[in-house]
Design an enzyme around this catalytic site. Structure first.
Site, short mmCIF file in Angstrom:
data_model
loop_
_atom_site.label_atom_id
_atom_site.label_comp_id
_atom_site.label_asym_id
_atom_site.label_seq_id
_atom_site.Cartn_x
_atom_site.Cartn_y
_atom_site.Cartn_z
N ARG A 110 50.56 32.97 38.53
CA ARG A 110 49.18 33.80 39.76
C ARG A 110 49.12 32.50 40.16
O ARG A 110 48.83 32.25 41.36
CB ARG A 110 48.40 34.43 39.17
N LYS A 147 52.95 29.55 23.50
CA LYS A 147 53.65 30.94 23.06
C LYS A 147 54.38 30.88 21.99
O LYS A 147 54.48 29.56 21.91
CB LYS A 147 55.08 30.95 24.24
N1 BES Z 1 55.65 35.37 31.92
C1 BES Z 1 54.94 35.78 31.74
C2 BES Z 1 54.49 37.23 31.28
C3 BES Z 1 56.04 37.70 30.94
C4 BES Z 1 55.62 38.14 29.33
C5 BES Z 1 57.21 38.25 30.95
C6 BES Z 1 57.04 39.11 28.96
C7 BES Z 1 57.97 39.04 31.34
C8 BES Z 1 57.96 39.28 29.82
C9 BES Z 1 53.74 35.10 31.96
O1 BES Z 1 53.16 33.91 32.29
C10 BES Z 1 52.16 34.81 30.58
O2 BES Z 1 52.75 34.60 29.93
N2 BES Z 1 51.87 35.50 31.23
C11 BES Z 1 50.47 36.30 30.14
C12 BES Z 1 48.80 35.70 30.64
C13 BES Z 1 47.91 36.19 29.29
C14 BES Z 1 47.60 35.20 29.56
C15 BES Z 1 47.10 36.83 30.81
C16 BES Z 1 50.66 37.44 29.69
O3 BES Z 1 51.13 38.67 29.81
O4 BES Z 1 50.14 37.42 27.52
ZN ZN Z 2 53.43 32.48 30.84
#
Ligand code: BES
Ligand code: ZN
Ligand code: ZN
Length: 506
Positions: free
Chosen positions: A353, A279
């Site tokens: 997931r 990230k």
């Molecule tokens: N933990 C994150 C989602 C999240 C984002 C939680 C902001 C709280 C605040 C999750 O694991 C994630 O990173 N999801 C990605 C999925 C994508 C790579 C398909 C996302 O939502 O960007």
């Molecule tokens: Zn994630």
């Protein structure tokens, strides 16, 4: 803070602060306030008449009493328009009441409950009042050094009422409110804790400790068991971290006969760096909260056990960090879940997931009447719904309805997004059964599509709490930081529970 119930007359009570509630559109003041007003030479009624105080929701004014009544000060709190009053507004005014009491340096106060004239069942609004009063005082101070003279604490709140017969039900309702607030405090504390102090191992130890306190069962599966069971989703995500994964199983009412079994599953990523698909640095610290689902499951089971509700409740909590260590899972890798299904890991940041899939399959072992999972699953859900409401998807109309109704009552509301067949297309993989991302559109839905492949054997609801688990700013009874969302909702679902009509068929 302790909350007491007392039968008494406002103008005779000694307190640092005595609180009255007023509706914006009610011309006359309530009887207890009228007596005090008289003793205070009509100064309150004149203030209201001269528009020196307009009783809009959550508005307050604190007035000195100059020794004319035993209480040192009185406070007026606005309830807004009478026809608009709701349970959540009761939570809010209770929160405003106690935080104002604390902020003016009072260590005790009295709320004159008869001044809230309301047509809701007493058990409901007293519980809501206690919840709001306690939740607004939450502070996360584990790592702050605060000199004792700067500690401001409201220690005692007395709820004053005139009708003796209401004392017992009011007392019971307040007790429920206290149990819920205690569970929300517990959940918020876990989420606000930095990742370094809540590794999967530490969380598992914490779960064992609360299980012991509550007299419920707790089992923790560690690496060798997970390997043996073939939980490739959880193990795959854990590969990149030096912290070993844990799968926590909590069980309340394990031997209940003739009761539905409800399974809660909580995403327990104790830090989500994104893994190899790292990230960006901005706001990455917030990813300590990626175990909010896990924390809500633990908190709600704590409350349900203390309330001694009759259903059998199982909490399944897969826990790991998502880190980019040298043995981390790589984009393009394939994982094999506990069910034998495979998934292509197109993006290592879509890790939630993967760990939930194993847990959802494990839920089958309990022959559940219903399964509800909570997860900070997608940024896409935050884009779609913001931070006000939790995204809901599922495979069973009755269960979705129950969750929605419980959301309205607890004011942890949910909003349904469609889980239509057409979306399933997006998670097809060329080389595995499915893949873990579904492209740039409808990310909250395609994440739920992924989960739906593992929940075909029971009624299931998925709650995406990515937007609701964290507050950017404080409000009447939440503070900046973890909201503790999910606890009040899950407890309410179980409090409302009646035998599930469609046992074993989604
Ligand atoms: N933990 C994150 C989602 C999240 C984002 C939680 C902001 C709280 C605040 C999750 O694991 C994630 O990173 N999801 C990605 C999925 C994508 C790579 C398909 C996302 O939502 O960007
Ligand atoms: Zn994630
Ligand atoms: Zn995540």
């Amino acid at each position: 803070m302790n909350i007491h119930i007392k039968i008494g007359t406002a103008e005779k009570e000694f307190a640092e602060i005595l609180v009255f509630y007023l509706y914006e559109d009610t011309k006359t003041v309530s009887a207890p306030l009228a007596y005090c007003d008289k003793a205070l030479n009509n100064s309150v009624s004149e203030l209201i008449k001269g528009k020196g105080f307009v009783a809009k929701l959550n508005k307050t004014i604190v007035l000195p009493t100059y020794g004319k009544i035993p209480a040192k000060r009185i406070m007026l709190v606005g309830l807004g328009k009478k026809k608009d009053i709701t349970l959540d507004k009761i939570r809010q005014v209770a929160g405003i009441t106690t935080s104002t009491m604390r902020d003016i340096g009072a260590s005790d106060g009295i709320s004159v409950m008869d001044s809230i004239d309301i047509l809701l069942p007493l058990s409901e609004w007293y519980q809501a009042y206690a919840e709001g009063a306690l939740l607004s005082l939450y502070k996360y101070q584990r790592y702050k050094s605060i000199p004792p003279e700067e500690q401001q604490e409201l220690k005692e709140l007395t709820l004053l009422l005139s009708n003796k017969e209401m004392s017992r039900p009011a007392h019971d309702a307040v007790k429920y409110g206290q149990i819920i607030a205690d569970a929300v405090y517990f959940t918020r504390d876990l989420i606000n804790t930095p990742s370094q102090d809540k590794t999967p191992t530490i969380l598992a130890e914490g779960a064992k400790k609360i299980a012991k306190e509550l007299g419920i069962q707790c089992k923790v599966l560690s690496f060798p068991e997970l390997k043996k069971l073939g939980m490739g989703g959880l193990l795959g995500v854990a590969q990149g971290s030096v912290q070993p994964p844990k799968f926590i199983i909590l069980e309340y009412n394990a031997r209940a006969k003739n009761q539905d079994t409800i399974v809660f599953v909580g995403k327990g990523i104790t830090f989500d760096s994104g893994g190899i698909c790292l990230k960006q640095a901005k706001d990455m610290d917030l990813m300590k909260s990626d175990m909010s689902g896990a924390a809500a499951v633990m908190g709600s089971i704590k409350a349900i056990a203390k309330m001694k509700l009759p259903q059998r409740i199982v909490g399944l909590i897969p826990c790991t960090e998502n880190m980019p260590g040298s043995s981390a899972m790589k984009p393009g890798d394939i994982v094999k879940f506990y069910s034998g299904k495979t998934a292509e890991v197109a993006n290592t940041d879509a890790e939630g997931r993967l760990i939930l899939a194993d847990a959802l399959v494990y839920a089958e072992n309990y022959q559940p009447s219903a399964v509800i999972d909570l997860a900070t699953l997608t940024g896409s859900c935050v884009v779609a719904l913001g931070t006000v409401v939790t995204g809901m998807m599922g495979n069973n109309e009755e269960l979705k309805k129950r969750v929605k109704i419980a959301g309205e009552k607890s004011w942890e509301r949910t909003w349904e997004l469609p889980l239509w067949e057409e979306y399933q297309e997006q998670i097809k993989s060329d080389i595995a059964d499915i893949k873990n991302v579904g492209g740039p559109y409808a990310g909250a839905i395609t994440a739920a599509c992924f989960l739906s492949k593992f929940t075909e054997k029971y009624p299931w609801v998925h709650l995406d709490i990515a937007g609701t688990s964290w507050c950017e700013k404080s409000s009447a009874y939440t503070q900046k930081g973890a909201s503790g969302v999910g606890v009040r909702l899950l407890v309410q679902v179980v409090q409302n529970w009646t035998r599930f009509p469609e046992k074993n068929s989604p």
